[in-house]
Design a protein around this motif. Sequence first.
Motif, mmCIF file in Angstrom:
data_model
loop_
_atom_site.group_PDB
_atom_site.id
_atom_site.type_symbol
_atom_site.label_atom_id
_atom_site.label_comp_id
_atom_site.label_asym_id
_atom_site.label_seq_id
_atom_site.Cartn_x
_atom_site.Cartn_y
_atom_site.Cartn_z
ATOM 1 N N GLN A 1 -9.951 4.878 -1.186
ATOM 2 C CA GLN A 1 -9.316 4.143 -2.276
ATOM 3 C C GLN A 1 -7.833 3.991 -1.973
ATOM 4 O O GLN A 1 -7.115 4.975 -1.779
ATOM 5 C CB GLN A 1 -9.524 4.866 -3.603
ATOM 6 N N PHE A 2 -7.386 2.746 -1.925
ATOM 7 C CA PHE A 2 -5.991 2.446 -1.617
ATOM 8 C C PHE A 2 -5.170 2.377 -2.899
ATOM 9 O O PHE A 2 -5.625 1.857 -3.920
ATOM 10 C CB PHE A 2 -5.894 1.120 -0.859
ATOM 11 N N HIS A 3 -3.955 2.893 -2.828
ATOM 12 C CA HIS A 3 -3.043 2.898 -3.970
ATOM 13 C C HIS A 3 -2.028 1.779 -3.773
ATOM 14 O O HIS A 3 -1.114 1.889 -2.960
ATOM 15 C CB HIS A 3 -2.335 4.250 -4.074
ATOM 16 N N LEU A 4 -2.205 0.696 -4.502
ATOM 17 C CA LEU A 4 -1.361 -0.483 -4.336
ATOM 18 C C LEU A 4 -0.358 -0.598 -5.477
ATOM 19 O O LEU A 4 -0.696 -0.355 -6.638
ATOM 20 C CB LEU A 4 -2.220 -1.751 -4.289
ATOM 21 N N THR A 5 0.850 -0.972 -5.133
ATOM 22 C CA THR A 5 1.868 -1.206 -6.158
ATOM 23 C C THR A 5 2.454 -2.595 -5.952
ATOM 24 O O THR A 5 2.580 -3.052 -4.802
ATOM 25 C CB THR A 5 2.985 -0.142 -6.087
ATOM 26 N N PRO A 6 2.778 -3.317 -7.022
ATOM 27 C CA PRO A 6 3.351 -4.657 -6.865
ATOM 28 C C PRO A 6 4.621 -4.623 -6.022
ATOM 29 O O PRO A 6 5.474 -3.748 -6.197
ATOM 30 C CB PRO A 6 3.646 -5.081 -8.310
ATOM 31 N N VAL B 1 -0.640 9.621 5.723
ATOM 32 C CA VAL B 1 -1.401 10.729 5.161
ATOM 33 C C VAL B 1 -1.994 10.325 3.816
ATOM 34 O O VAL B 1 -1.311 9.751 2.969
ATOM 35 C CB VAL B 1 -0.500 11.968 4.985
ATOM 36 N N CYS B 2 -3.281 10.607 3.621
ATOM 37 C CA CYS B 2 -3.933 10.293 2.352
ATOM 38 C C CYS B 2 -3.568 11.345 1.310
ATOM 39 O O CYS B 2 -3.608 12.547 1.585
ATOM 40 C CB CYS B 2 -5.447 10.235 2.538
ATOM 41 N N THR B 3 -3.211 10.897 0.111
ATOM 42 C CA THR B 3 -2.779 11.797 -0.953
ATOM 43 C C THR B 3 -3.292 11.297 -2.296
ATOM 44 O O THR B 3 -3.893 10.224 -2.396
ATOM 45 C CB THR B 3 -1.238 11.870 -1.020
ATOM 46 N N ALA B 4 -3.000 12.066 -3.337
ATOM 47 C CA ALA B 4 -3.326 11.648 -4.697
ATOM 48 C C ALA B 4 -2.411 10.493 -5.098
ATOM 49 O O ALA B 4 -1.306 10.351 -4.561
ATOM 50 C CB ALA B 4 -3.146 12.818 -5.658
ATOM 51 N N PRO B 5 -2.838 9.642 -6.047
ATOM 52 C CA PRO B 5 -2.031 8.481 -6.443
ATOM 53 C C PRO B 5 -0.600 8.810 -6.845
ATOM 54 O O PRO B 5 0.335 8.119 -6.437
ATOM 55 C CB PRO B 5 -2.826 7.905 -7.623
ATOM 56 N N VAL B 6 -0.399 9.859 -7.640
ATOM 57 C CA VAL B 6 0.949 10.181 -8.098
ATOM 58 C C VAL B 6 1.851 10.554 -6.924
ATOM 59 O O VAL B 6 3.041 10.229 -6.906
ATOM 60 C CB VAL B 6 0.910 11.318 -9.150
ATOM 61 N N VAL B 7 1.286 11.203 -5.904
ATOM 62 C CA VAL B 7 2.056 11.552 -4.709
ATOM 63 C C VAL B 7 2.352 10.300 -3.892
ATOM 64 O O VAL B 7 3.445 10.141 -3.347
ATOM 65 C CB VAL B 7 1.302 12.592 -3.852
ATOM 66 N N SER B 8 1.382 9.395 -3.814
ATOM 67 C CA SER B 8 1.583 8.143 -3.087
ATOM 68 C C SER B 8 2.761 7.369 -3.659
ATOM 69 O O SER B 8 3.579 6.807 -2.924
ATOM 70 C CB SER B 8 0.319 7.274 -3.159
ATOM 71 N N LYS B 9 2.860 7.333 -4.989
ATOM 72 C CA LYS B 9 3.940 6.586 -5.633
ATOM 73 C C LYS B 9 5.292 7.210 -5.311
ATOM 74 O O LYS B 9 6.258 6.505 -4.998
ATOM 75 C CB LYS B 9 3.714 6.550 -7.145
ATOM 76 N N LYS B 10 5.370 8.540 -5.355
ATOM 77 C CA LYS B 10 6.619 9.221 -5.021
ATOM 78 C C LYS B 10 6.989 8.979 -3.560
ATOM 79 O O LYS B 10 8.153 8.748 -3.230
ATOM 80 C CB LYS B 10 6.486 10.720 -5.291
ATOM 81 N N CYS C 1 0.852 -1.187 0.000
ATOM 82 C CA CYS C 1 0.000 0.000 0.000
ATOM 83 C C CYS C 1 0.887 1.237 0.000
ATOM 84 O O CYS C 1 1.568 1.531 0.985
ATOM 85 C CB CYS C 1 -0.919 -0.002 1.214
ATOM 86 N N ALA C 2 0.889 1.956 -1.125
ATOM 87 C CA ALA C 2 1.712 3.159 -1.248
ATOM 88 C C ALA C 2 1.048 4.357 -0.587
ATOM 89 O O ALA C 2 1.717 5.315 -0.201
ATOM 90 C CB ALA C 2 1.971 3.460 -2.727
ATOM 91 N N GLY C 3 -0.260 4.313 -0.448
ATOM 92 C CA GLY C 3 -0.998 5.427 0.135
ATOM 93 C C GLY C 3 -2.479 5.233 -0.106
ATOM 94 O O GLY C 3 -2.932 4.149 -0.493
ATOM 95 N N CYS C 4 -3.238 6.283 0.107
ATOM 96 C CA CYS C 4 -4.679 6.177 -0.088
ATOM 97 C C CYS C 4 -5.275 7.561 -0.332
ATOM 98 O O CYS C 4 -4.622 8.584 -0.133
ATOM 99 C CB CYS C 4 -5.351 5.526 1.121
#
Length: 282
Positions: free
Chosen positions: A130-135, A173-182, A109-112
């Motif tokens: 909505q959770f931002h998941l990355t492999p 902290v919940c953020t936008a997907p692109v921020v979660s990835k960074k 889970c990179a973020g949400c």
Amino acid sequence: MAFELEKLYSRRRDIHEKFGGQQQGGISTPASAPYIFLFTSEAGEQHGYHDGYDENGLFIYTGEGQVGPMQFLRGNRAIRDHINDGKELLLFASTKKSGIYRFKGTFVCAGCDDEKIGPDTEGNPRRLIQFHLTPSSVVAAHLQDESSEIVVTENISLDEMRKRAYAAVENKVCTAPVVSKKNLYKRSEDVKAYVLARAKGICESCGKAAPFLNKGGKSYLEAHHIRQLSDDGLDIPSWMAAICPNCHREIHHGQDGAMKNQILQAQIKNFENSQFVDVAAQ
């Protein structure tokens, strides 16, 4: 790993009868297993769930809760806190055959994002999670990439690097997907920087000096996830070690690799626990 990528599994027989956990719903959290099982299905759209990959390469997974605003309780809390809790996120996608799911891999889970609005089962607008998941394999590749290594330009102590590494893991902290990835990559880099600094150029498994210097002139050691024998585990300092290539290969492919990894687990756990004790005593 108990499951093979893209292989089909019976949810009841292959998952719940072996590991336990809730047999209904999209999030199953067996207490005694190191896994959180996530199930995604097109049928979830009737409850306002819209899952799938976005343009950033993140898998957007909608949390649980059919009526009213979603909250960070039960399964939603489990996903958000899975790294701290030592749980792997295993994603399964439904098939045309009832009860049969295809394993899509292990994720982090990179973020949400908790600001999206969508309909609940009754058609009323409500707040979604909505959770931002990355492999996990993507995170592991980033950790092993020499070019991703942080160049520390400021003079900071090992203790400060350690605080940064754990603070990065604690960030919820919940953020936008692109921020979660960074943020995920930054977190991985902070953890990697601390683990390499902790080793001080010495393999944390065999105790010998790194075999050579990398192109940047630093001792070459490899990041290894000690919690599992694959290197796509959780990026948290207490579950990572900096070891020489020889020990790394032996752990993965050697006859006594599992035992060697268990010894390494105990060593890292004892060291990290001692640091918590030292901080508490100050």
